[in-house]
Each structure stands twice: as C-alpha cells, then as structure tokens.
Design an enzyme around this catalytic site. Sequence first.
Site, PDB file in Angstrom:
ATOM      1  N   ASP B 400       0.834  -1.202   0.000  1.00  0.00           N
ATOM      2  CA  ASP B 400       0.000   0.000   0.000  1.00  0.00           C
ATOM      3  C   ASP B 400       0.872   1.257   0.000  1.00  0.00           C
ATOM      4  O   ASP B 400       1.728   1.417   0.882  1.00  0.00           O
ATOM      5  CB  ASP B 400      -0.871  -0.053   1.268  1.00  0.00           C
ATOM      6  CG  ASP B 400      -1.989   0.962   1.272  1.00  0.00           C
ATOM      7  OD1 ASP B 400      -2.948   0.768   0.500  1.00  0.00           O
ATOM      8  OD2 ASP B 400      -1.899   1.935   2.049  1.00  0.00           O
ATOM      9  N   GLU B 429       1.565  -0.542  -5.004  1.00  0.00           N
ATOM     10  CA  GLU B 429       0.366   0.257  -5.236  1.00  0.00           C
ATOM     11  C   GLU B 429       0.734   1.726  -5.137  1.00  0.00           C
ATOM     12  O   GLU B 429       0.462   2.385  -4.147  1.00  0.00           O
ATOM     13  CB  GLU B 429      -0.736  -0.091  -4.222  1.00  0.00           C
ATOM     14  CG  GLU B 429      -2.068   0.536  -4.555  1.00  0.00           C
ATOM     15  CD  GLU B 429      -2.592   1.543  -3.522  1.00  0.00           C
ATOM     16  OE1 GLU B 429      -3.745   1.961  -3.672  1.00  0.00           O
ATOM     17  OE2 GLU B 429      -1.851   1.928  -2.581  1.00  0.00           O
TER      18      GLU B 429
END
Lengths: 663, 663
Positions: B400, B429
Amino acid sequence: MSTLHPRATSADADLLSADGPSADQAPPRIVIQYPRPSVDGGRYPVKRCVGDVVEVSADVFRDGHDLVRAVIRWFAPDGRAGEAELEWIDVHLGGVRWAGAFAVDQPGRWRYTIEAWTDVFGTWRDELARKVAAGQSELAGELSEGAVLLRRAARHVRSPEARAVIEDAHAELADASGSASAKCVTALNEALRAAIEREPQRHAAVSLDEPLIVEVDRRRARFGAWYEMFPRSWGGLRGVQAQLPRLAELGFDVVYLPPIHPIGVTHRKGRDNAPTAAPGDPGSPWAIGDASGGHDAVHPDLGTLHDVRALTEAARAHDIDIALDFAINASADHPWLTEHPEWFHRRPDGTLKYAENPPKRYQDIYNVNWDTPDWRGLWDALLQVMLQWVDCGVRVFRVDNPHTKPFGFWAWLIDEVHRRDGDVLFLAEAFTRRSVMRHLAKLGFSQSYTYFTWKNGRWELIEYLTELADTEEAEYFRPNFFANTPDILHEYLQRGGRPAFEARLVLAATLSPTYGLYSGFENYENVPVHDGSEEYLHSEKYEIKRRSLDGPMLPMIATLNHVRRESPSLQALSNITFLDTGNDGLIAYAKQTGADTTICVVCLDPHQPQSGWVNVPASLGLAPAFTVHDVLSGERYQWRIGQNFVALAPYWRQAHVLKVAPG
Amino acid sequence: MSTLHPRATSADADLLSADGPSADQAPPRIVIQYPRPSVDGGRYPVKRCVGDVVEVSADVFRDGHDLVRAVIRWFAPDGRAGEAELEWIDVHLGGVRWAGAFAVDQPGRWRYTIEAWTDVFGTWRDELARKVAAGQSELAGELSEGAVLLRRAARHVRSPEARAVIEDAHAELADASGSASAKCVTALNEALRAAIEREPQRHAAVSLDEPLIVEVDRRRARFGAWYEMFPRSWGGLRGVQAQLPRLAELGFDVVYLPPIHPIGVTHRKGRDNAPTAAPGDPGSPWAIGDASGGHDAVHPDLGTLHDVRALTEAARAHDIDIALDFAINASADHPWLTEHPEWFHRRPDGTLKYAENPPKRYQDIYNVNWDTPDWRGLWDALLQVMLQWVDCGVRVFRVDNPHTKPFGFWAWLIDEVHRRDGDVLFLAEAFTRRSVMRHLAKLGFSQSYTYFTWKNGRWELIEYLTELADTEEAEYFRPNFFANTPDILHEYLQRGGRPAFEARLVLAATLSPTYGLYSGFENYENVPVHDGSEEYLHSEKYEIKRRSLDGPMLPMIATLNHVRRESPSLQALSNITFLDTGNDGLIAYAKQTGADTTICVVCLDPHQPQSGWVNVPASLGLAPAFTVHDVLSGERYQWRIGQNFVALAPYWRQAHVLKVAPG
C-alpha cells in the site's frame, strides 16, 4: 551565483528528527537522476566553449510529500566554485524535472554536481498555510513544531538581521500565552520566510555520486572557417605566410597544412599515385621522413623551423590558426626505422611489415607497431613531436586516421598536451563507422570530420543534421564540414559543376559552425582521376601545383565568412529547424540564436531550376510578416509565417542566405 | 553453452607482441559499450522470469582492422557459470553491434558480462586469404608469422586431436624448404581453422567494468489473473477458502485480500467514509491494529493465523497465490503506539501527528516516523511482520502506497525477504508521478499498479502501452492492469455500463500479461458515492457486503483466463503491434510469441456501434489469407494481410479475441 561553502552532504543529520541527532543515519530519501548535459551517463566529458551558459537539468524527487530544493554546484579549473539555483519545471517529463544554468568563463576541465535536500521549514510552512486557508484552528501542535524549527534556524544563520527576525518569531511561537491566530500570521510572514531563505538549512542533502565533467575550449573549437593548402604549391612556408593578409580578408580562421616534413625516397609514389616516382616527383607528404629527419623536421624545400614559428606568429596577428597535420606513419627512410626498429612491426623472417589493407599495399609507408613492448617510448616520442610544434606556435592539429591507432593513446596524448596548453585543438580525420568516430570525439578530439561530403540529398542531409544536432552526440561531437578534401572529390561536384560547388559551399558554411575548403574548390576543380573515383586527376598529393588566391568563388566565400562572423545563429549547431519546402530539390532551414535568425534555402539540383513554398512555422517566434535580406544577392524580400514562394536556378541563383531583419 | 573457464582478462599479455611478454601493459584496444538488456546503464537490475531467454547485445569494436570476437559470460545464482556466443549483426546500428542470448532456468540474481578479444589467428588468416585471392606471391613474411602463431596455438590447446592438426600445420609452415603455395593451402585449411576454434586464444581480452544483473523471478511475477476480495464479505478466511475451487475454475491465479488485521476503534470511519462510525460499523481494514494486536494479528471476525496457513495451503493445491496487503500505518489503538511511541511522530507539545495531506486529515490512521532514531528497530519490526506471513505461506504482497515511504526501506526489505524466499512477489500500489513509480520498480518491486484505469481512449491506450512495452521501462516495470479497485471506479464504467465493463475486461486481460479485478466488477457494479467521484457508493472499504461468485460476467472472464493460459502471446507485454483501424472507436492489436498470434479488436464506444477496417501488416509474417477463431463467440472468420472489415456493437459484441489458426 554565490561563493560555495563546501558542506558534507550528511552534515545536517541532527535535523532529521525532533528527538535529536542520530548517529546511525538511514539511507538518503532523495533521488537525483538523469543529469544533463552528460555523455553516456557521465562516463565522458561534455564539451562547451568559453562564454557558454551550460543549461543543466535533472530529475529530483523523494518519497512522500515533503518539499525538496536543489542547486547546481560548479567547480572551475582555477579552483573557483559556486552554486546556481535549480527550479522545478513543467510536468511534461514526468513531474520531477529541475533546470538551471551556469556560465563557463575559462578554458579547461569544469565539473558540476547537483545537490538536493528536504526543505523542512518550507514544508512545515506550506502545510500550515493550507490548514489556515482551510479554516482549521487546532494548530497548537503545528505551532509547537514551528517553534523548534525557528530555534534551530536562529542557531544556523550568520546574518545578525536575519537572526533577529527569526528570534523574534521564535519568541512569539514559543510563548505559551500567545494567540494561535497571531502566531500563524507571524509564522507565515514573508519577512520570516525571506530571513530563513538567506541561509537555508540543507536537511539530509544528497549529491550525484560523481560530478560531471565539462571540457571547455576556446571558441574556435566550435566556430571557424578552414582553408587547406599544400605549402609546396604556394612557395613553401614563406609563400603561405605571404597569403595570410588575403586569407584574413577572405574571412578564414584556420589554415591547415598537410605534412610539412621530409618525404621518403624509397618506394616514393609518382604522379597520380604511380607505384614508381619519376625523377623530380615530390612524393606524398604523408610518406614522412628521410635521412634528414622525421616528424620533427621541416622539408628543406618548404623552409625551416624558424619559418614555422614566423608563420604562426604572423597568423596570430590576423587571428588565424595554423593547423598542422599529425600523421603517424613513416617512410622507409624515416630515422626512427633505424633508431627505434622496435617501434615497427618486423616479421619472424626479419621483413618489415608495410602499411596494407589486403590486397591493397602502401609500400611507401610503414605503420608503427602499437603492440611494441616499448610502447611508452613510442608514445612519449609522439608527444614530444607534438609539443615541439606547439612550442612553434601551432595550436591546431588535424590528426590523420586516428581510428587506426589505439584509443587509449589519443586520450593520453590529448590530455598530456592540454596539461601544457589548453588552447590546442584536435581535429579527427576518421572516416569510419559512426561508433568509432563518436568514440574518438568522446575521448577528447575537439572536432571531427564527418559524412557531410557524401550527404547530398535533402532527406539525407536532414537525417544527418538531426543526428548531429539533436542527439546526445551534440554534447561532444563537433562537426567540421569540409566541402572537399585532397582525398574526396564527390561525384556531385564532378557532375554538377559550378552550381554544385555553390550549393555545397552554402550548405557547409551555414549548416555547421565549422567548415572547410581544400584549395582548388574556389576554382570549381572537379576532374577525377577516372570515372567512378573520388580522387582528383593530377592530385596535389603527388605533385606540385602553382596556386594563387584568385578563384571565381572567392567573393561568395568571403561574403559567407563575414556573415558567419556577424551572425550568432551561424555559430551554433543545435539551433537548426528544417523547413518544409514541398520539393526535394530545395532544402530550407532556419537557424536561431537569441534575436538573430538566418534562413537558408539551397537548390540541391545543379541542373534544373527548382521552386517551392518554404513554410516558416509560427514556433520560430517571428513576426507575422517580416523582411529578409539576402546576403548573397543583396536583395530584400517580404516574408511571413506560413508559405513563402522561392524559385532558384543553376547559374542564376543557387541559394538564399536570408538574414531576418529585427522585428 | 560451455562451462566457463574463469580467466583474467589480462592473462594473455604475452600474445601482445611477437617480441614476448610485456610487463607494462598498454591500455586495452577494445571498447565494449551500451550492453543490453540494462537499466540506467547497469545501475539497476533487469527483470526476467524463469525459462526466459535473455537476448543480449552490445557495441564491440577496436581501432584498426583486426578481427574481434566476443562472448556473453553468465553467472547463475547457484554458482554455475557459462558462456554464449555473440555474433556481429547488421550495420544498421552503426556497424559495431553484436548479439547473442542465454537462458535463465532458476530464480534469483543472475549476472552477465561481455568479454571480447582480438582474434589474432583469424586476422592473420583473413589477410592471407585476401592476398592469395589477389594472386600475391611474396608471402614468406606472412608465412613465417603464421608459423609463430601456430606454435603458440599448439601450446595453448588441450585437445590432443586439435593439437596434432595444429602441430602438423606448424611443421609445414616452419619448414624452410617447403613451397609457399602449399603452405598457403595448409594455412587456409578449414580443418586447421576448426582445430584452432576449439579453444581459441583470447588475445588481450576485455570485459565490462561491472557485470549486469538480471533478477529472475518465478513466472507468476509476469503472468497471472488477480481477483481482489474483502474476506469479511465472504465469511472470513474460511469463506475465502471455500471459494478456491470456483476461483480456480474461473482461471484466477492470485487472490488478493485487503488487510486482515484487527481494526482500530478510535476515530473509526463509518459507512461511506463518515467521520464517525455507527455502532456495528466494521471500519476500514487499512486502519490497522487494536488492543488485540497489530500487523501480525488476524482480525478475530476473519479467523486465526491457523486459518491463514490453511488458506494458503489450500490455495497452493490449486496453484493459486494468496496475496496479502502490506499497509504501513496504524490506528490509534495499534499496540506499537504504546510499545514503540518513538516510531511515531510526536510534536513538541506532545501531540501525535496523524496522517494528513493538508487540508485533508485521516484521523483514523497514524503514519510511522521514518526519521525516528530507532529506524533500524522499525525496519526490522516491519520485516518480521512480513516474514511471519511468508512463514504462513503467503508469497505475494500488495504494498500500500510505497511511494510515501523511504525508497531505501523497500530496497532493503525486498532484498531481506528474497534472501529467505526468492519466490515472494511484491506489487507496488503507487499512483503517483511516473518517475517515482519507475524508481520503485527499479528498486525491486516485482509488479506495479499503473495508469491503465484512466486510459480509456484509443490514442492514450496506444501511447501508454508503447511506453510500457517499447521503452527501457519494459526491462524492469511489470504492469498489473487492474480494471477496477476499491478506490477507483472510473467514470467510463459508471457511464458505460455492461459494454464498458466488457471492453475494459478484454483490454486488461489481453494487453497486459498480469491483470486484476476487484470483486463486484463481474456484476457491473458502477454507482459512485456522488457524481464526479471515483469512490463506490456503499464502499466495501467501510461496510460488509454479502458476496458470491455468480456475476453475469464470470463466463467471459473464465473464457479469457483460459485462453490466456493457452496462449503464449498473451503472456508477454513487449510482443504487441497496434493495428490501424481507421476509426478511433475501435482499437486493434496483434500479440505474437513464436507461432502463436492473437488479434484483439475492442469497441471502445459503450454506446454506439463502430465498424472499420483492421489493417494486418505483412510484417507480422502471417499467411496472405488465414482463419481466425473468436474465443468469445466461437465464430470463425477468414482474414487476410491488409484490410479486414470489423463491426462491433454494444450489447451484441463488444470485442473480438481472435486466435490465428496455424498456417
């Protein structure tokens, strides 16, 4: 540019954390990559000339959202150092590109690096400003952080005025009884920002792993008009010297002389490259050396060392450079063959190996054996040869076939010569594979011969100039566009006659900042030794001519040389924009430097008239309509952004060289 | 590939000169430059997968005319080493390019370099052949040289057969009484050449300064179909496990689960990102940690560590990877906030700084303070978290927002994990600036999210795929084309309905070897939280759904997943050729790997029918006429080189995925 205060890039570790200094530093947060100008990622120097402004750019970024700052740090050859701002530029290249510039005002080896750091106060201020703008009021934590930053800034600055401003702000932010909104006003105050900006703290600064090198030459490395003459056809060195006033008047900057040394007698070549010389044949100047001397001697028919010195001195008075040839080969009679037989390639059966490219044999020339165990002795002897001529005032060498000698030798030789005299320029005469020519330029050659002679069509000229002007090659490869040489009489000139000569002259003189002519060009000399050959009939390489500066092209040459000197746009290479003509028989291009614009249109067809519409794009920034002055004909035309009709015809008008009148 | 005999590149100094060894070696004569594949000139590794053939090329040249030879030398992670031939290729790139290849058959860090040397015997033989062909007869010197070369070759070879051939030839050439023409025949004999070629001498060999690195991953790093599911909407981890047979049947390779850890209660977000949670609201899985545990714990409603292990084991039986989320942030209730307060950013006034991007505030999340003096402790704790999940059988992590964490941390973490398990893959990401996304990939991320979601027009798809497939980015940046995510519901899907979903599915699954869907896609879920937002209404990030695998798109998804597995051409990225359609509403492209060709035509207009002529260029090498099979409709068509009419229409047929029948 401010004077540089050298600083270790890890010096500001104590700012990394509010909790105090960390002995054990985490890896740097900022990335600096793809700095330009650079050659092969920094492996080789970039070339510039004295007076240039070096436009620098690089990717600079870090993780997260903190603000970064960056500067160029430059180091001059004389020990001076300084900094120049880098500014973030548009997002076009990915949003992380920064750009700036610094000027180079002396020849030699400059270095630059890029330093970047996190702007801790700026980040804090920017976030506070956004919160205040959004009407957020719970800012006690932020203001307490600001007080710490200001305390540090006050400790850091040296200027008493700036320190006073910062200390006052700190006192207010640190005052527990103060109002938050008043503190915000103070914190965001422009005067406070300016006080901190006077000596900004460089938090966790990083630099490039290695500085980049900028090799700065005198301006003649890039810009000059060359004239090549065999001194034996002009009455020797004194005869050349006598031509200097006229050559200066014609606007030439460099006079290049093929080898001036004694010529071997064994296997001497006769006229038109005959295998045997007839009595009285002078031989090729490239078959260097006889009993009287080798590379450090002057051919007795040409003059003496003293005459060389007199010639270079006289030339210097006209701001002309005398360029000598540097050809590393020896005739069978060269003193080195007996004094240093170990420098030549002797076969196991005792025979000496002459120059050859089988099945071709060059019996009048012996190449040195670069693999000799005494390679250091050989290298040093060649250096001493060159230094002798430098001592005689020679500042330019045209190097014969450098691509058949070790790359390492050239890198070393050029460096050694430049240690003694940074003004010496080297022109590489290498007609070979692109990569090899490029490599020689990367290793230090100031200029290079090119494929120009063989590029006569519109598309191939555009393709070649785009390569030279718009790729990384432009950073290190400086073309010298010779329109002819004693070895290259192109078929285009042979068949095209005067119109072809005019077209090629204009192209050479306006496409490239440096160009050259070999004498005879101005007389339209164009008879080959036989059909299909690029060799001249009765080549001057093997016989003596009677030369004088009275060819019919000289007025046009003089005009071009003078407009080149007056036009900054004709003194650069990468400032070219090709213009559409809708006719492959017409090539057109604009060159722009600052407010100076030159537009050239050349009829490439030496046989038939050609006309077309030259499209001037709005991107050149010219007025919608403007006046142009043709320096060749003296005529004036009204041109405009968009289509402009041009008609050119052989024997009437082969080209326009149009100066755009200031708008 | 032969086994490598390690050899010092300066070992053959004694061959440099006929006069014997030189202690004092001159600089090398050969240049090796621009090796490919490489990233930033060798600064970062190239990525490949097990079973790939690495196509290598480089510029190799030297001064003069001597022949050069070159090989690739490769080094496998397990210590094996070998060589592969490099051959000179066409003159198109400047005449100095060489190419070859080697296969990588195991994961890990491979290295390769290029070694080049002067082919002394080959050069001598080649010159002799040219002289013989030209009828030259004075060859005694040449033959005496050959005798020396053969004597050396005989000393060098180990093979008795080869040595015998060479010694015989040497004896003949060294025989003063032999005939020159007979000696030439022997010297040019093919058997002699072959004998010498068995163990050629490497004269003054040079190598790259540094070997280049090839990071080899298992094939799933490049090729796979991902399905993202919130386990809480499927009955927890056991519920996910129960779906595995169906997911396998649908052809998914990776099942990605958002964070499975306990969720904080302080400042928990309510439905649709409400600032305050209502009773029973589950909160965002990315607000990690409560009193029961943090990143190493499993949310009690989802299951236990044991369930994670059972899930990964069950998945492995289906050859499915379970991918966990790795999100480095903490809720206010995370144990680390009390156990390691020094890892978080505390302001001088004692307040803790929550995540924010002013004026936005994320009160349910605290970021760690990467500048903490205990950064080593923090890094190590994060590594231990990841290793725990690896120990539970997790081999894929979706990371993330890596771009808001230090680059150095990721390089270190990925390296540390790979030391323990080279099969672990990392998906970045990062939706941010290109350069930052690229940098993360260079540092080691196996795959990356992309801008694909926002590229819906023909020109922008072509532009973006060209960047990904045809630039150096293709060497290190592996795209994962998610058609939707819990954060990104593009307007194209919101407004285009089913036809838009079909177009995007086909594009994702056929443009990129790795693609992904977030559950709900198969149901055409496309209602945004408000007009102009890319957030879903009733986002699963803040509430629990009741999910099941019964959406209407699943048959089409299964078909595409299976054709992807059967088609090598759909398992690569850089094998794409875009085809002209003459209509911006239709995008067409061919993908080719070996004999496998897939042609896709997608109607980008979700509202209106579109037709056009798809141009198949002859350069694809297909038959003049060929049969294609549409895997979506089952229909067959007759296509040809040149124009092929295609008509597509929303709600009838949105795309063709055409397999070209073997010719």
